[in-house]
Design a protein around this motif. Structure first.
Motif, PDB file in Angstrom:
ATOM      1  N   CYS A 146       0.850  -1.194   0.000  1.00 50.97           N
ATOM      2  CA  CYS A 146       0.000   0.000   0.000  1.00 50.97           C
ATOM      3  C   CYS A 146       0.888   1.247   0.000  1.00 50.97           C
TER       4      CYS A 146
ATOM      5  N   TYR B 223       0.318   4.252   1.157  1.00 48.80           N
ATOM      6  CA  TYR B 223       0.009   5.324   2.108  1.00 48.80           C
ATOM      7  C   TYR B 223       0.844   5.252   3.384  1.00 48.80           C
ATOM      8  N   CYS B 224       0.375   4.579   4.416  1.00 48.49           N
ATOM      9  CA  CYS B 224       1.000   4.806   5.721  1.00 48.49           C
ATOM     10  C   CYS B 224       2.090   3.797   6.054  1.00 48.49           C
TER      11      CYS B 224
ATOM     12  N   VAL C 199       2.323   1.561   8.166  1.00 51.95           N
ATOM     13  CA  VAL C 199       1.987   0.178   8.530  1.00 51.95           C
ATOM     14  C   VAL C 199       2.538  -0.773   7.468  1.00 51.95           C
ATOM     15  N   GLY C 200       2.449  -0.355   6.200  1.00 53.60           N
ATOM     16  CA  GLY C 200       3.030  -1.175   5.135  1.00 53.60           C
ATOM     17  C   GLY C 200       2.234  -2.424   4.840  1.00 53.60           C
ATOM     18  N   CYS C 201       0.924  -2.265   4.693  1.00 53.92           N
ATOM     19  CA  CYS C 201       0.095  -3.429   4.372  1.00 53.92           C
ATOM     20  C   CYS C 201       0.443  -3.953   2.985  1.00 53.92           C
TER      21      CYS C 201
ATOM     22  N   LEU D 190      -6.908  -4.389   5.465  1.00 53.52           N
ATOM     23  CA  LEU D 190      -6.665  -3.089   4.822  1.00 53.52           C
ATOM     24  C   LEU D 190      -7.606  -2.060   5.436  1.00 53.52           C
ATOM     25  N   CYS D 191      -7.225  -0.785   5.326  1.00 56.79           N
ATOM     26  CA  CYS D 191      -8.149   0.281   5.728  1.00 56.79           C
ATOM     27  C   CYS D 191      -8.754   0.903   4.478  1.00 56.79           C
TER      28      CYS D 191
ATOM     29  N   LYS E 234      -8.195   3.652   2.951  1.00 57.25           N
ATOM     30  CA  LYS E 234      -7.269   4.238   1.969  1.00 57.25           C
ATOM     31  C   LYS E 234      -6.656   3.152   1.094  1.00 57.25           C
ATOM     32  N   GLY E 235      -6.186   2.090   1.746  1.00 56.89           N
ATOM     33  CA  GLY E 235      -5.547   1.026   0.981  1.00 56.89           C
ATOM     34  C   GLY E 235      -6.527   0.318   0.062  1.00 56.89           C
TER      35      GLY E 235
ATOM     36  N   HIS F 170      -3.120   4.981  11.459  1.00 56.14           N
ATOM     37  CA  HIS F 170      -2.496   3.668  11.256  1.00 56.14           C
ATOM     38  C   HIS F 170      -3.586   2.624  11.484  1.00 56.14           C
ATOM     39  N   PRO F 171      -4.636   2.677  10.653  1.00 55.52           N
ATOM     40  CA  PRO F 171      -5.865   1.937  10.995  1.00 55.52           C
ATOM     41  C   PRO F 171      -5.673   0.433  11.147  1.00 55.52           C
ATOM     42  N   VAL F 172      -4.836  -0.162  10.350  1.00 57.16           N
ATOM     43  CA  VAL F 172      -4.656  -1.614  10.488  1.00 57.16           C
ATOM     44  C   VAL F 172      -3.903  -1.938  11.783  1.00 57.16           C
TER      45      VAL F 172
END
Ligand code: SF4
Length: 702
Positions: free
Chosen positions: A15, A17-18, A20-22, A48-49, A51-52, A195-197
């Motif tokens: 991902c 975005y953030c 967390v690196g999903c 995923l959140c 955004k991802g 950092h939703p996840v």
């Protein structure tokens, strides 16, 4: 959706975005992304959140840069271009002409005024290889260290405190280690939004009985899961943490065995805390002394405790002191180096850890090797085939723009950063950008910063490029291209290489894997991690102790990378913010991100689902404050600080304390950073984004 016949290929990547690196599975048909699912990555385990999952169609937005651009003769340098046609001040050019013009302008300034006349901002949105090449280009091509990136605006103070007291700027444990903890502190962070996840792991921890301590001046969703919610007065972190640590010392709850085995300077710390008056700290931070004591007991008596923090800690003039307190709190309880323990600054951008590791910082080469260290200079001089490297630490983000105002820096190369939206006191920052004699911007959209450029170079988005990124967990992950770039856009590593060659550097990279191999020569953190491994395994955590070790989720169980293997206690005293509310500016402004929009909005405001969810700038205020000011939710509201004024739409939010207003900084039409205070933390050189004295009043209806 869900019909595998609808897509013709799947690509596993990361991902964009953030931190967390999903890991994601991108479903592609032809040259278009259809949808995205979570993949089995080490940080996200398929989660995923919003955004991802839904924030990807910016890739196909009609405003993507598809050709190099050159500013039209005499066109004004300004942000206020026609929104329907943002390209009006530019003409299209061939790559040859644009690269020649870009490099010729930078070289002319270097040759006329010396290398220090040119500085660079790289990006935590690029890959490790691209960040590495960018810092090499400034250091080798211009002979100095005036190269920085957005870590300066994010966790620079956390890194300063960690380097000073732990000997390493990265996390000591992955956030997933919370699975093995029985107590955890989340302070100055709003993971459910940012950092939703990671937040899903924190909620699971609380659900299975873990004691979750959330501390933030603003309320948040995670508070519903917390054993303690400490809604302390903004800017009083040091007082609150000193109160908690004083209770631990005064009640004898510290881990004397751990302190004796693994730390230094405890006597000074203990004396400082024995002399600390908990009632006085309570009066400053607004949290009852008995609550501070209860939190102290819960954290110190826990078998395994973790501390997570975000920019509520770091973005203050005392951000380094805030982080020093958190480090001390973990150390005195022995909560480092074992399963379920650790210090974890939640990193912001998808590759801010990797870009920092790669040396995109003015004080250090890759792997945080000081530019002042002769051995480090010799190491990189040999790898890069140059005679000398500059021993003087370079200027930081805000210092570089100050130097532009002074006329010392006349040209800049900006890759993927948007200082016309992200810097504090934007009027000052934008005036600096307009003043530059030659500005080269490399990006995927004509960002607010690109509108000041002389040459704009169209780059690829993350889903169009090959390269590695490193998340908040120290996990190095392989990014793979899912779709081809639009038009003539090219990968950043290729563009930077072309600029370098035109500056006279002998660079011949033909693939990011060659850059990665070069990085490994100077970066011990990448030992046992190879390009081939990453292609095969997708993620390896550093440090990796052998070619088949997936990497160490927890570090420093047997000592720290400091003299004699000991971490250090650094006592800190409370000091007030740089400016305090007064009669003219009676409230406190704090800024941050929101779930749907990412940083300056350059990407997410071009993502249709995310922009539909949050389409306009808002200022969140407590309902009681709105009533007091005679403002209804949805009304326009004017915010004014000592630096400027913006108008946004009022939003009622009971989580915001009555004396505070919160604004996201993603909206150019009400740019929150016009208001923010550029005062810097003396160690991390990070601005005080989280505290500005502000006046709030009704604004005229549009
Ligand atoms: Fe992307 Fe972060 Fe959301 Fe994961 S938590 S999907 S990395 S934005």
């Amino acid at each position: 959706r869900g019909d595998s016949a609808a897509f013709d290929r799947e690509v596993k990547t990361v991902c964009p975005y953030c931190g967390v690196g999903c890991q994601v599975s991108v479903k592609v048909k032809g040259e278009r992304i259809l949808y995205i699912d979570g993949a089995e990555g080490p940080a996200n385990e398929n989660r995923l959140c919003v955004k991802g999952r839904f924030g990807f169609d910016y890739i196909h937005h009609p405003h993507r840069l598809t050709k190099p651009l050159i500013r039209r003769e005499g066109a004004p340098k300004e942000i206020d271009v026609d929104p329907a046609n943002p390209f009006t001040h530019f003409r299209e050019a061939t790559w040859e002409e644009a690269l020649d013009t870009a490099a010729r302008g930078l070289a002319a300034l270097r040759d006329a005024h010396g290398g220090r006349a040119v500085a660079g901002f790289g990006s935590a949105k690029c890959t490790n290889e691209e960040a590495y090449l960018f810092q090499r280009l400034i250091r080798e091509g211009f002979g100095h260290n005036n190269v920085d990136h957005c870590t300066r605006l994010c966790h620079a103070s956390s890194v300063a405190a960690l380097m000073e007291n732990v000997g390493s700027g990265a996390v000591t444990a992955t956030f997933n280690e919370i699975e093995h903890a029985d107590v955890a502190i989340v302070i100055g962070a709003n993971p459910a939004e940012n950092h939703p996840v990671a937040a899903t792991y924190f909620k699971q921890f609380a659900k299975r009985g873990g004691k979750l301590i959330v501390a933030d001046p603003r309320g948040q969703v995670l508070a519903r899961h917390a054993t303690h919610m400490l809604q302390f007065r903004p800017g009083t972190d040091v007082a609150m943490l000193n109160g908690i640590m004083a209770a631990i010392v005064q009640e004898g709850l510290y881990d004397a065995q751990y302190i004796a085995a693994f730390t230094e300077n405890w006597e000074a710390m203990r004396a400082h805390l024995e002399a600390t008056d908990i009632d006085e700290m309570s009066a400053i931070c607004g949290i009852p002394a008995e609550t501070l004591r209860a939190v102290a007991r819960d954290f110190a008596r826990g078998q395994a405790g973790m501390i997570f923090w975000g920019m509520g800690i770091s973005q203050h003039i005392h951000g380094t002191d805030n982080s020093r307190c958190l480090i001390a709190l973990a150390l005195m309880c022995g909560h480092v180096g074992r399963p379920g323990t650790g210090l974890h600054p939640l990193r912001g951008q998808n590759n801010v850890q990797g870009a920092s590791d790669a040396g995109l910082i003015p004080m250090v080469f890759p792997d945080y090797q000081s530019v002042a260290d002769a051995a480090a200079r010799a190491r990189f001089a040999e790898i890069w085939g140059v005679e000398n490297l500059d021993p003087q630490p370079g200027l930081t983000v805000t210092e570089i723009l100050d130097a532009v105002h002074k006329g010392e820096i006349k040209g800049m190369y900006i890759l993927g950063e948007n200082p016309a939206m992200s810097d504090p006191d934007l009027t000052h920052a934008r005036e600096a950008l307009a003043k530059l004699e030659h500005l080269v911007v490399q990006d995927i959209f004509l960002t607010e910063t690109a509108r000041y450029a002389d040459v704009v170079l169209p780059a690829t988005a993350f889903y169009e490029k090959t390269g590695t990124v490193t998340n908040t967990n120290r996990q190095v992950q392989m990014g793979r291209p899912a779709v081809p770039p639009p038009g003539e856009a090219r990968e950043d590593w290729w563009i930077t290489t072309q600029i370098a060659r035109r500056l006279g550097l002998d660079w011949h990279y033909s693939h990011p894997r060659e850059v990665f191999a070069e990085m490994k020569r100077g970066m011990a953190s990448l030992d046992n991690i190879t390009w081939e491994r990453l292609e095969r395994e997708s993620a390896v955590t550093y440090p990796s102790l052998s070619p088949d070790d997936p990497g160490q989720p927890i570090v420093f169980g047997d000592g720290f990378p400091r003299a004699e293997g000991r971490a250090r206690f650094a006592p800190a005293k409370f000091a007030p913010p740089a400016e305090e509310p007064d009669a003219d500016f009676p409230m406190v402004l704090t800024t941050g991100r929101q779930l749907e929009h990412w940083h300056t909005g350059a990407i997410t405001r071009h993502a249709s689902v995310l922009d539909a969810l949050e389409p306009e700038a808002t200022a969140s205020l407590n309902p009681a404050t709105l009533a007091r000011l005679g403002i209804a939710p949805g009304d326009p509201v004017r915010l004014t600080t000592r630096r400027g004024s913006v108008v946004a739409r009022a939003r009622a939010d009971a989580a915001v304390p009555p004396e505070m207003v919160f604004m996201p900084f993603a909206y150019v039409e009400a740019a929150a950073n016009i208001l923010t205070n550029p005062a810097l933390d003396p160690w991390g050189k990070i601005p005080e984004f989280k505290f500005a004295a502000v006046r709030v009043e009704p604004a005229a209806q549009a």
